[in-house]
Design a protein around this motif. Structure first.
Motif, mmCIF file in Angstrom:
data_model
loop_
_atom_site.group_PDB
_atom_site.id
_atom_site.type_symbol
_atom_site.label_atom_id
_atom_site.label_comp_id
_atom_site.label_asym_id
_atom_site.label_seq_id
_atom_site.Cartn_x
_atom_site.Cartn_y
_atom_site.Cartn_z
ATOM 1 N N ALA A 143 0.829 -1.202 0.000
ATOM 2 C CA ALA A 143 0.000 0.000 0.000
ATOM 3 C C ALA A 143 0.866 1.256 0.000
ATOM 4 C CB ALA A 143 -0.930 -0.004 1.208
ATOM 5 N N ALA A 144 1.942 1.243 0.771
ATOM 6 C CA ALA A 144 2.835 2.395 0.811
ATOM 7 C C ALA A 144 3.540 2.583 -0.537
ATOM 8 C CB ALA A 144 3.871 2.222 1.919
ATOM 9 N N PHE A 145 3.971 1.486 -1.139
ATOM 10 C CA PHE A 145 4.656 1.586 -2.435
ATOM 11 C C PHE A 145 3.716 2.172 -3.487
ATOM 12 C CE2 PHE A 145 6.141 0.071 -6.540
ATOM 13 C CZ PHE A 145 7.493 0.359 -6.482
ATOM 14 N N ALA A 146 2.513 1.670 -3.559
ATOM 15 C CA ALA A 146 1.558 2.161 -4.555
ATOM 16 C C ALA A 146 1.251 3.640 -4.335
ATOM 17 C CB ALA A 146 0.276 1.339 -4.496
ATOM 18 N N HIS A 147 1.054 4.023 -3.090
ATOM 19 C CA HIS A 147 0.722 5.413 -2.787
ATOM 20 C C HIS A 147 1.879 6.335 -3.158
ATOM 21 C CE1 HIS A 147 -1.386 8.572 -0.316
ATOM 22 N NE2 HIS A 147 -0.154 9.065 -0.344
ATOM 23 N N LEU A 148 3.091 5.966 -2.760
ATOM 24 C CA LEU A 148 4.229 6.850 -2.989
ATOM 25 C C LEU A 148 4.577 6.957 -4.466
ATOM 26 C CD1 LEU A 148 6.346 8.715 -1.873
ATOM 27 C CD2 LEU A 148 7.794 6.736 -1.377
ATOM 28 N N MET A 149 4.499 5.866 -5.209
ATOM 29 C CA MET A 149 4.794 5.939 -6.638
ATOM 30 C C MET A 149 3.771 6.816 -7.357
ATOM 31 S SD MET A 149 7.618 4.374 -7.233
ATOM 32 C CE MET A 149 8.136 5.015 -5.619
ATOM 33 N N GLU A 150 2.493 6.690 -6.977
ATOM 34 C CA GLU A 150 1.461 7.531 -7.594
ATOM 35 C C GLU A 150 1.676 8.992 -7.214
ATOM 36 O OE1 GLU A 150 -1.958 9.951 -7.976
ATOM 37 O OE2 GLU A 150 -1.219 9.263 -6.013
ATOM 38 N N TRP A 151 2.001 9.245 -5.944
ATOM 39 C CA TRP A 151 2.216 10.612 -5.477
ATOM 40 C C TRP A 151 3.403 11.244 -6.184
ATOM 41 C CZ3 TRP A 151 5.802 13.760 -3.151
ATOM 42 C CH2 TRP A 151 5.329 14.930 -2.535
ATOM 43 N N GLN A 152 4.510 10.496 -6.308
ATOM 44 C CA GLN A 152 5.689 11.030 -6.983
ATOM 45 C C GLN A 152 5.405 11.326 -8.459
ATOM 46 O OE1 GLN A 152 8.554 12.150 -6.156
ATOM 47 N NE2 GLN A 152 8.735 11.564 -4.020
ATOM 48 N N ALA A 153 4.668 10.462 -9.116
ATOM 49 C CA ALA A 153 4.328 10.693 -10.523
ATOM 50 C C ALA A 153 3.463 11.940 -10.669
ATOM 51 C CB ALA A 153 3.604 9.475 -11.088
ATOM 52 N N ARG A 154 2.557 12.146 -9.732
ATOM 53 C CA ARG A 154 1.629 13.282 -9.807
ATOM 54 C C ARG A 154 2.305 14.597 -9.452
ATOM 55 N NH1 ARG A 154 -2.030 14.240 -5.691
ATOM 56 N NH2 ARG A 154 -1.710 12.086 -4.996
ATOM 57 N N HIS A 155 3.406 14.534 -8.694
ATOM 58 C CA HIS A 155 4.071 15.756 -8.244
ATOM 59 C C HIS A 155 5.487 15.898 -8.807
ATOM 60 C CE1 HIS A 155 0.874 15.295 -5.131
ATOM 61 N NE2 HIS A 155 0.782 16.595 -5.338
ATOM 62 N N GLN A 156 5.685 15.396 -10.008
ATOM 63 C CA GLN A 156 6.945 15.594 -10.747
ATOM 64 C C GLN A 156 8.169 15.185 -9.935
ATOM 65 O OE1 GLN A 156 4.607 18.528 -10.655
ATOM 66 N NE2 GLN A 156 3.672 17.216 -12.213
ATOM 67 N N ARG A 157 8.042 14.067 -9.214
ATOM 68 C CA ARG A 157 9.148 13.527 -8.417
ATOM 69 C C ARG A 157 9.726 14.573 -7.471
ATOM 70 N NH1 ARG A 157 11.993 9.769 -13.143
ATOM 71 N NH2 ARG A 157 10.240 8.324 -13.325
ATOM 72 N N PHE A 158 8.843 15.186 -6.727
ATOM 73 C CA PHE A 158 9.227 16.218 -5.775
ATOM 74 C C PHE A 158 10.338 15.724 -4.845
ATOM 75 C CE2 PHE A 158 8.851 17.801 -1.428
ATOM 76 C CZ PHE A 158 8.996 19.165 -1.612
ATOM 77 N N GLY A 159 11.336 16.563 -4.634
ATOM 78 C CA GLY A 159 12.387 16.284 -3.662
ATOM 79 C C GLY A 159 13.660 15.704 -4.224
ATOM 80 N N PHE A 160 13.670 15.376 -5.522
ATOM 81 C CA PHE A 160 14.837 14.704 -6.090
ATOM 82 C C PHE A 160 15.599 15.619 -7.045
ATOM 83 C CE2 PHE A 160 12.037 11.335 -4.799
ATOM 84 C CZ PHE A 160 12.919 10.450 -4.178
ATOM 85 N N GLU A 161 16.901 15.715 -6.793
ATOM 86 C CA GLU A 161 17.767 16.413 -7.736
ATOM 87 C C GLU A 161 18.085 15.456 -8.871
ATOM 88 O OE1 GLU A 161 20.046 18.846 -4.156
ATOM 89 O OE2 GLU A 161 21.125 17.451 -5.444
ATOM 90 N N GLU A 162 18.375 15.997 -10.035
ATOM 91 C CA GLU A 162 18.628 15.164 -11.194
ATOM 92 C C GLU A 162 19.769 14.174 -10.911
ATOM 93 O OE1 GLU A 162 19.402 17.314 -14.746
ATOM 94 O OE2 GLU A 162 19.746 15.517 -15.952
ATOM 95 N N GLY A 163 19.452 12.898 -11.056
ATOM 96 C CA GLY A 163 20.462 11.853 -10.892
ATOM 97 C C GLY A 163 20.866 11.598 -9.462
ATOM 98 N N GLY A 164 20.278 12.325 -8.498
ATOM 99 C CA GLY A 164 20.717 12.191 -7.114
ATOM 100 C C GLY A 164 19.901 11.192 -6.349
ATOM 101 N N ALA A 165 20.476 10.712 -5.244
ATOM 102 C CA ALA A 165 19.733 9.791 -4.378
ATOM 103 C C ALA A 165 19.623 10.405 -3.008
ATOM 104 C CB ALA A 165 20.413 8.438 -4.326
#
Length: 333
Positions: A311-333
């Motif tokens: 449930a957490a995986f599905a929610h977070l992947m959908e949220w990240q897709a909807r919010h343009q991968r908020f929080g991530f710098e290009e190529g960064g982890a």
């Protein structure tokens, strides 16, 4: 009810704000910097009322004025520097000043202005890094804080005990474990991002990842962590001053990475052996350690979490897709 949240521009703070505003609450967001633009946009669509205040939590008078001016009845204190060893070599005074001085100032202001409930965000870090793997860490398990951040959380609980005894402030602490989920981003205040965040960044960039071990824990989804803290904030009464907020969902970062690999074909995960060219995911130490308990909270208030791994995986992947991968710098982890 009017609620003041400190550390509001941080990872956990944003989850708390979003849930409170979605439920129509009036919220005063206190932080050392403005909220991210995306959060401001998202929150503007919610039914609650949001007031932002950029100020130093170590300054009691401005906090008192906010509490009085906004008629605040409840305070949730999440402001802290989550420091690593490198920062503590160079900024130990600031870490202690913000984490303990800020707590004392906000608690004193809350007591002086008659706040009805004060919730402190504490941490499983107070138990230390030497706990045996998968031993259950209940509230009374021996404490062995291994760095300044952990020490300030433990001492913070003691400070609140004394302030509460002296002033009558109704306080309660909720101890969190490894929180992950929506709104995690680099603030400059948290030195080591959650392993899930690290893995997601590598998957988004199509880079191979390496784990020294699978990394089992009852990782706490940020939606559930925020909900548990809000429960402590709103509860008419509480039988204890301190609650561990672990969840019954035990899974590994390796499990998470397997799901990422199925979704992102250019991402791969290796566990153990030679890392080769892969980027290591930091698992906070050389063993998994204990599992934060949940029984005390669950018996009194209900579940600490509703999101299992899938449930957490599905929610977070959908949220990240909807919010343009908020929080991530290009190529960064």
């Amino acid at each position: 009810m009017s609620i003041l949240v400190t550390g509001a521009s941080g990872f956990l703070g944003l989850n708390i704000l979003e849930q409170l505003l979605a439920e129509g609450e009036s919220v005063v967001a206190v932080a050392d910097k403005p909220l991210p633009l995306l959060a401001t946009s998202v929150f503007s669509e919610l039914p609650g009322r949001l007031t932002e205040a950029v100020c130093d939590v170590r300054q009691e008078d401005p906090i008192r004025r906010l509490i009085a001016g906004e008629q605040v009845t409840h305070v949730l204190h999440a402001a802290a520097i989550t420091s690593n060893v490198a920062r503590e070599r160079t900024e130990s005074g600031r870490v202690v000043s913000v984490n303990l001085g800020g707590l004392a100032a906000v608690a004193a202001a809350s007591a002086a202005e008659g706040v009805e409930r004060f919730v402190f965000v504490s941490s499983n870090a107070i138990f230390g890094g030497a706990t045996p793997d998968y031993v259950m860490l209940d509230e009374d398990y021996p404490k062995d804080p291994g760095n300044l951040y952990a020490l300030t959380k433990w001492q913070g609980e003691m400070i609140l005990d004394k302030i509460g005894a002296a002033t009558g402030l109704d306080w309660v602490a909720g101890r969190l474990a490894g929180v992950f989920g929506p709104w995690e981003h680099r603030t400059g205040i948290r030195d080591t991002m959650n392993p899930v965040f690290q893995a997601n960044g590598l998957a988004f960039a199509g880079r191979p990842a390496w784990l020294p071990r699978p990394g089992h824990s009852n990782w706490h989804f940020s939606r559930d962590a925020a909900a548990s803290l809000i429960t402590l904030l709103r509860a008419p009464a509480h039988r204890h001053a301190v609650y561990n907020l672990g969840t019954p969902y035990l899974w590994s970062i390796g499990d998470w990475c397997e799901r990422l690999a199925a979704l992102f074909p250019d991402f791969s995960i290796a566990i153990g052996g030679d890392p080769g060219e892969a980027t290591e995911i930091n698992l906070y130490g050389d063993h998994d350690g204990g599992v934060l308990s949940w029984e005390r909270f669950t018996e009194e208030f209900g579940p600490t979490g509703l999101y299992d791994l899938d449930a957490a995986f599905a929610h977070l992947m959908e949220w990240q897709a909807r919010h343009q991968r908020f929080g991530f710098e290009e190529g960064g982890a």
